[in-house]
Scaffold this motif. Structure first.
Motif, mmCIF file in Angstrom:
data_model
loop_
_atom_site.group_PDB
_atom_site.id
_atom_site.type_symbol
_atom_site.label_atom_id
_atom_site.label_comp_id
_atom_site.label_asym_id
_atom_site.label_seq_id
_atom_site.Cartn_x
_atom_site.Cartn_y
_atom_site.Cartn_z
ATOM 1 N N GLY A 292 8.039 3.345 1.125
ATOM 2 C CA GLY A 292 6.930 2.813 1.909
ATOM 3 C C GLY A 292 7.329 1.605 2.734
ATOM 4 O O GLY A 292 8.390 1.015 2.540
ATOM 5 N N THR A 293 6.469 1.254 3.648
ATOM 6 C CA THR A 293 6.697 0.075 4.480
ATOM 7 C C THR A 293 5.492 -0.854 4.376
ATOM 8 O O THR A 293 4.414 -0.453 3.926
ATOM 9 N N ASP B 125 5.836 8.650 3.744
ATOM 10 C CA ASP B 125 5.564 10.061 4.028
ATOM 11 C C ASP B 125 6.164 10.964 2.963
ATOM 12 O O ASP B 125 7.101 10.585 2.251
ATOM 13 N N LEU B 126 5.630 12.183 2.886
ATOM 14 C CA LEU B 126 6.161 13.183 1.957
ATOM 15 C C LEU B 126 7.567 13.600 2.363
ATOM 16 O O LEU B 126 7.869 13.733 3.549
ATOM 17 N N LYS B 127 8.427 13.805 1.366
ATOM 18 C CA LYS B 127 9.783 14.302 1.602
ATOM 19 C C LYS B 127 9.807 15.769 1.184
ATOM 20 O O LYS B 127 9.884 16.076 0.004
ATOM 21 N N LYS B 128 9.747 16.649 2.155
ATOM 22 C CA LYS B 128 9.651 18.073 1.866
ATOM 23 C C LYS B 128 10.937 18.632 1.270
ATOM 24 O O LYS B 128 10.900 19.355 0.279
ATOM 25 N N GLU B 129 12.070 18.315 1.859
ATOM 26 C CA GLU B 129 13.319 18.942 1.427
ATOM 27 C C GLU B 129 13.810 18.391 0.086
ATOM 28 O O GLU B 129 14.042 19.124 -0.850
ATOM 29 N N ASN B 130 13.991 17.110 0.004
ATOM 30 C CA ASN B 130 14.591 16.551 -1.210
ATOM 31 C C ASN B 130 13.582 16.191 -2.281
ATOM 32 O O ASN B 130 13.946 16.025 -3.433
ATOM 33 N N LEU C 266 7.708 17.647 -20.827
ATOM 34 C CA LEU C 266 8.915 17.121 -20.192
ATOM 35 C C LEU C 266 8.506 16.178 -19.071
ATOM 36 O O LEU C 266 7.570 16.471 -18.321
ATOM 37 N N GLY C 267 9.206 15.083 -18.954
ATOM 38 C CA GLY C 267 8.962 14.164 -17.862
ATOM 39 C C GLY C 267 9.841 14.511 -16.679
ATOM 40 O O GLY C 267 10.890 15.136 -16.828
ATOM 41 N N GLY C 268 9.425 14.114 -15.509
ATOM 42 C CA GLY C 268 10.220 14.315 -14.302
ATOM 43 C C GLY C 268 10.088 13.129 -13.376
ATOM 44 O O GLY C 268 9.006 12.547 -13.269
ATOM 45 N N LEU C 269 11.168 12.752 -12.754
ATOM 46 C CA LEU C 269 11.183 11.668 -11.765
ATOM 47 C C LEU C 269 11.810 12.207 -10.485
ATOM 48 O O LEU C 269 13.001 12.521 -10.468
ATOM 49 N N PHE C 270 11.000 12.329 -9.439
ATOM 50 C CA PHE C 270 11.482 12.886 -8.182
ATOM 51 C C PHE C 270 10.994 12.050 -7.004
ATOM 52 O O PHE C 270 9.875 11.534 -7.031
ATOM 53 N N PRO C 271 11.805 11.953 -5.950
ATOM 54 C CA PRO C 271 11.388 11.205 -4.753
ATOM 55 C C PRO C 271 10.504 12.066 -3.853
ATOM 56 O O PRO C 271 10.941 12.558 -2.816
ATOM 57 N N VAL C 272 9.252 12.262 -4.248
ATOM 58 C CA VAL C 272 8.345 13.117 -3.497
ATOM 59 C C VAL C 272 7.930 12.451 -2.182
ATOM 60 O O VAL C 272 7.732 13.118 -1.181
ATOM 61 N N HIS C 273 7.827 11.145 -2.203
ATOM 62 C CA HIS C 273 7.523 10.389 -0.983
ATOM 63 C C HIS C 273 8.737 9.576 -0.575
ATOM 64 O O HIS C 273 9.571 9.226 -1.402
ATOM 65 N N ALA C 274 8.786 9.247 0.713
ATOM 66 C CA ALA C 274 9.811 8.331 1.219
ATOM 67 C C ALA C 274 9.417 6.907 0.839
ATOM 68 O O ALA C 274 8.294 6.648 0.407
ATOM 69 N N ALA D 7 4.381 19.300 -18.311
ATOM 70 C CA ALA D 7 5.154 18.347 -17.509
ATOM 71 C C ALA D 7 4.313 17.140 -17.159
ATOM 72 O O ALA D 7 3.103 17.232 -16.967
ATOM 73 N N ARG D 8 4.968 16.021 -17.091
ATOM 74 C CA ARG D 8 4.419 14.783 -16.516
ATOM 75 C C ARG D 8 5.453 14.367 -15.477
ATOM 76 O O ARG D 8 6.538 13.918 -15.818
ATOM 77 N N VAL D 9 5.144 14.626 -14.206
ATOM 78 C CA VAL D 9 6.090 14.356 -13.126
ATOM 79 C C VAL D 9 5.608 13.136 -12.361
ATOM 80 O O VAL D 9 4.456 13.069 -11.937
ATOM 81 N N LEU D 10 6.513 12.186 -12.190
ATOM 82 C CA LEU D 10 6.196 10.941 -11.501
ATOM 83 C C LEU D 10 6.998 10.840 -10.216
ATOM 84 O O LEU D 10 8.141 11.279 -10.146
ATOM 85 N N ASP D 11 6.403 10.245 -9.222
ATOM 86 C CA ASP D 11 7.028 10.063 -7.913
ATOM 87 C C ASP D 11 7.758 8.726 -7.902
ATOM 88 O O ASP D 11 7.179 7.689 -8.235
ATOM 89 N N THR D 12 9.034 8.744 -7.517
ATOM 90 C CA THR D 12 9.808 7.508 -7.431
ATOM 91 C C THR D 12 9.650 6.829 -6.078
ATOM 92 O O THR D 12 10.065 5.688 -5.919
ATOM 93 N N CYS D 13 9.072 7.525 -5.116
ATOM 94 C CA CYS D 13 8.890 7.010 -3.756
ATOM 95 C C CYS D 13 10.201 6.496 -3.160
ATOM 96 O O CYS D 13 10.204 5.556 -2.358
ATOM 97 N N SER D 14 11.303 7.093 -3.592
ATOM 98 C CA SER D 14 12.633 6.772 -3.068
ATOM 99 C C SER D 14 12.991 5.294 -3.228
ATOM 100 O O SER D 14 13.743 4.740 -2.432
ATOM 101 N N ARG D 15 12.432 4.652 -4.238
ATOM 102 C CA ARG D 15 12.717 3.236 -4.510
ATOM 103 C C ARG D 15 13.087 3.083 -5.975
ATOM 104 O O ARG D 15 12.348 3.514 -6.867
ATOM 105 N N ASP D 16 14.212 2.442 -6.248
ATOM 106 C CA ASP D 16 14.658 2.287 -7.632
ATOM 107 C C ASP D 16 13.706 1.418 -8.441
ATOM 108 O O ASP D 16 13.423 1.719 -9.603
ATOM 109 N N THR D 17 13.161 0.368 -7.849
ATOM 110 C CA THR D 17 12.249 -0.497 -8.607
ATOM 111 C C THR D 17 10.944 0.222 -8.929
ATOM 112 O O THR D 17 10.398 0.070 -10.019
#
Length: 171
Positions: free
Chosen positions: A56-57, A64-69, A46-54, A98-108
């Motif tokens: 970037g700048t 930074d890591l997003k602990k709660e969300n 199963l794939g996963g897409l989660f905003p593990v990081h905030a 699982a193959r979980v990928l970090d979205t880094c809170s950015r849609d692109t």
């Protein structure tokens, strides 16, 4: 007979160790085709897409890591997979990976990361490609995912679903 307090302490320690491993896996990109990802083996993936990081700048995709969300959503998916895999009656002789990928809170960036899921569905014609030594190249192909969980934002989910729909994968 085991004491209840001992079981709670051991499970808490195990959870901390697992969380530390997850953080290290996401902090250090360990695969060239899917940075900011983790993978667990299974018969079905199963794939996963989660905003593990905030976000970037200064040109970096991840902050930074997003602990709660971020981490909590990742933990919830991994916990659910563990519970399913431990129940021998639910999926006998089948384990879920699982193959979980970090979205880094950015849609692109999420869209870019989701192309990792598509790579496994594309066949490449490499018959005319050769390395400098004359040998055919070796391509690392990601495993095929049977479905994708996430993303956390509807706009990202819609974009990713449109891409996956082209290749008949589920979101």
């Amino acid at each position: 007979m085991a004491r209840p307090g001992v079981c709670v302490k051991l499970s808490s320690i195990w959870r901390v160790i697992w969380l530390m491993r997850t953080v290290v896996d996401f902090a250090l990109p360990h695969e060239t085709y899917a940075p900011h990802s983790i993978r667990t083996e299974g018969h079905l993936t199963l794939g996963g897409l989660f905003p593990v990081h905030a976000r970037g700048t200064d040109g970096t995709p991840c902050g930074d890591l997003k602990k709660e969300n971020g981490i909590q959503r990742l933990e919830a998916m991994m916990y659910a997979l563990d519970q399913i895999n431990q129940d021998e009656q639910l999926l006998p002789n089948i384990t879920l990976g699982a193959r979980v990928l970090d979205t880094c809170s950015r849609d692109t960036y999420a869209l870019e990361q989701s192309l990792t899921f598509v790579q496994a569905l594309i066949t490449k014609d490499t018959s005319d490609v050769r390395c400098t030594n004359g040998e055919p190249p070796v391509f690392v192909k990601p495993e095929k995912v049977v479905g994708v969980i996430g993303a956390s934002a509807s706009s990202v989910s819609i974009m990713v679903a449109n891409i996956l729909r082209l290749f008949q994968a589920s979101l």
